[in-house]
Design a protein around this motif. Structure first.
Motif, PDB file in Angstrom:
ATOM      1  N   PRO A   4       0.838  -1.200   0.000  1.00  0.00           N
ATOM      2  CA  PRO A   4       0.000   0.000   0.000  1.00  0.00           C
ATOM      3  C   PRO A   4       0.873   1.250   0.000  1.00  0.00           C
ATOM      4  O   PRO A   4       1.967   1.279   0.577  1.00  0.00           O
ATOM      5  CB  PRO A   4      -0.793  -0.104   1.292  1.00  0.00           C
ATOM      6  CG  PRO A   4      -0.125  -1.138   2.112  1.00  0.00           C
ATOM      7  CD  PRO A   4       0.690  -1.983   1.209  1.00  0.00           C
ATOM      8  N   ASP A   8      -2.446   5.543   1.063  1.00  0.00           N
ATOM      9  CA  ASP A   8      -3.395   4.517   1.494  1.00  0.00           C
ATOM     10  C   ASP A   8      -3.282   4.256   3.000  1.00  0.00           C
ATOM     11  O   ASP A   8      -4.293   4.107   3.696  1.00  0.00           O
ATOM     12  CB  ASP A   8      -3.156   3.207   0.740  1.00  0.00           C
ATOM     13  CG  ASP A   8      -3.530   3.291  -0.735  1.00  0.00           C
ATOM     14  OD1 ASP A   8      -4.364   4.155  -1.080  1.00  0.00           O
ATOM     15  OD2 ASP A   8      -2.987   2.489  -1.515  1.00  0.00           O
ATOM     16  N   LEU A   9      -2.065   4.207   3.486  1.00  0.00           N
ATOM     17  CA  LEU A   9      -1.857   3.981   4.913  1.00  0.00           C
ATOM     18  C   LEU A   9      -2.403   5.136   5.750  1.00  0.00           C
ATOM     19  O   LEU A   9      -3.021   4.926   6.801  1.00  0.00           O
ATOM     20  CB  LEU A   9      -0.366   3.773   5.210  1.00  0.00           C
ATOM     21  CG  LEU A   9       0.247   2.487   4.644  1.00  0.00           C
ATOM     22  CD1 LEU A   9       1.756   2.475   4.859  1.00  0.00           C
ATOM     23  CD2 LEU A   9      -0.406   1.270   5.274  1.00  0.00           C
ATOM     24  N   ARG A  11      -4.866   7.127   4.911  1.00  0.00           N
ATOM     25  CA  ARG A  11      -6.337   7.067   4.868  1.00  0.00           C
ATOM     26  C   ARG A  11      -6.863   5.982   5.802  1.00  0.00           C
ATOM     27  O   ARG A  11      -7.903   6.149   6.451  1.00  0.00           O
ATOM     28  CB  ARG A  11      -6.808   6.840   3.429  1.00  0.00           C
ATOM     29  CG  ARG A  11      -6.664   8.107   2.609  1.00  0.00           C
ATOM     30  CD  ARG A  11      -7.336   7.995   1.266  1.00  0.00           C
ATOM     31  NE  ARG A  11      -7.266   9.275   0.580  1.00  0.00           N
ATOM     32  CZ  ARG A  11      -6.942   9.420  -0.683  1.00  0.00           C
ATOM     33  NH1 ARG A  11      -6.681   8.353  -1.429  1.00  0.00           N
ATOM     34  NH2 ARG A  11      -6.902  10.612  -1.228  1.00  0.00           N
ATOM     35  N   PHE A  12      -6.158   4.869   5.857  1.00  0.00           N
ATOM     36  CA  PHE A  12      -6.537   3.813   6.793  1.00  0.00           C
ATOM     37  C   PHE A  12      -6.436   4.323   8.234  1.00  0.00           C
ATOM     38  O   PHE A  12      -7.340   4.124   9.047  1.00  0.00           O
ATOM     39  CB  PHE A  12      -5.641   2.578   6.597  1.00  0.00           C
ATOM     40  CG  PHE A  12      -5.856   1.525   7.646  1.00  0.00           C
ATOM     41  CD1 PHE A  12      -6.963   0.697   7.601  1.00  0.00           C
ATOM     42  CD2 PHE A  12      -4.958   1.368   8.694  1.00  0.00           C
ATOM     43  CE1 PHE A  12      -7.182  -0.269   8.566  1.00  0.00           C
ATOM     44  CE2 PHE A  12      -5.164   0.412   9.669  1.00  0.00           C
ATOM     45  CZ  PHE A  12      -6.276  -0.419   9.607  1.00  0.00           C
ATOM     46  N   GLU A  14      -6.666   7.338   9.235  1.00  0.00           N
ATOM     47  CA  GLU A  14      -7.745   8.304   9.440  1.00  0.00           C
ATOM     48  C   GLU A  14      -9.061   7.591   9.790  1.00  0.00           C
ATOM     49  O   GLU A  14      -9.778   8.005  10.712  1.00  0.00           O
ATOM     50  CB  GLU A  14      -7.922   9.170   8.189  1.00  0.00           C
ATOM     51  CG  GLU A  14      -9.044  10.186   8.318  1.00  0.00           C
ATOM     52  CD  GLU A  14      -9.282  10.948   7.032  1.00  0.00           C
ATOM     53  OE1 GLU A  14      -9.603  12.138   7.123  1.00  0.00           O
ATOM     54  OE2 GLU A  14      -9.151  10.342   5.940  1.00  0.00           O
ATOM     55  N   ARG A  15      -9.387   6.515   9.081  1.00  0.00           N
ATOM     56  CA  ARG A  15     -10.620   5.765   9.365  1.00  0.00           C
ATOM     57  C   ARG A  15     -10.602   5.189  10.778  1.00  0.00           C
ATOM     58  O   ARG A  15     -11.600   5.249  11.497  1.00  0.00           O
ATOM     59  CB  ARG A  15     -10.808   4.646   8.335  1.00  0.00           C
ATOM     60  CG  ARG A  15     -11.307   5.118   6.982  1.00  0.00           C
ATOM     61  CD  ARG A  15     -11.778   3.976   6.092  1.00  0.00           C
ATOM     62  NE  ARG A  15     -10.824   2.886   5.945  1.00  0.00           N
ATOM     63  CZ  ARG A  15      -9.843   2.839   5.028  1.00  0.00           C
ATOM     64  NH1 ARG A  15      -9.693   3.814   4.161  1.00  0.00           N
ATOM     65  NH2 ARG A  15      -9.031   1.802   4.969  1.00  0.00           N
ATOM     66  N   VAL A  16      -9.470   4.642  11.182  1.00  0.00           N
ATOM     67  CA  VAL A  16      -9.342   4.088  12.527  1.00  0.00           C
ATOM     68  C   VAL A  16      -9.522   5.188  13.569  1.00  0.00           C
ATOM     69  O   VAL A  16     -10.250   5.030  14.553  1.00  0.00           O
ATOM     70  CB  VAL A  16      -7.979   3.385  12.708  1.00  0.00           C
ATOM     71  CG1 VAL A  16      -7.732   3.022  14.171  1.00  0.00           C
ATOM     72  CG2 VAL A  16      -7.900   2.145  11.824  1.00  0.00           C
TER      73      VAL A  16
END
Length: 110
Positions: A4, A8-9, A11-12, A14-16
């Motif tokens: 990734p 991408d990392l 954004r991940f 951020e979601r967490v």
């Protein structure tokens, strides 16, 4: 399959973090609700109560008390002035010797 990207990392991550923020906000809301419930004023003290004791046949009235009397132990029931008068005069429920509801109600003992 490629690794990734840095984007991408992020954004991940951020979601967490958004999920954790939502959970923290739910905890805050629940704690605020508990604090609000704790600040609510207690119900007013009734003017008169009858204290009951347990017996083999069911609860038995053991005494009439002025509301808030510390001697009214066990299960108590708030009653109206008329119910307290009836308990003292007709039902022969004894008056508390400490708070003297009979004096407050104007009932003279014989």
């Amino acid at each position: 399959m490629s690794d990734p990207s840095r984007l991408d990392l992020l954004r991940f991550l951020e979601r967490v973090q958004l999920q954790q923020l939502d959970q923290t906000r739910r905890w805050i809301a629940a704690e605020e609700e508990r604090a609000t419930a704790a600040r609510r004023t207690p119900p007013p003290v009734p003017d008169w109560v009858i204290a009951y004791q347990r017996s083999g046949t069911g609860p038995v009235a053991e005494g009439v008390h002025v509301g808030g009397c510390g001697m009214a132990a066990g299960r108590t029931e708030a009653v109206t002035r008329e119910q307290a008068l009836r308990a003292l005069t007709v039902d022969a429920v004894p008056a508390c010797p400490y708070c003297r509801p009979d004096s407050e109600l104007g009932v003279l003992e014989s």
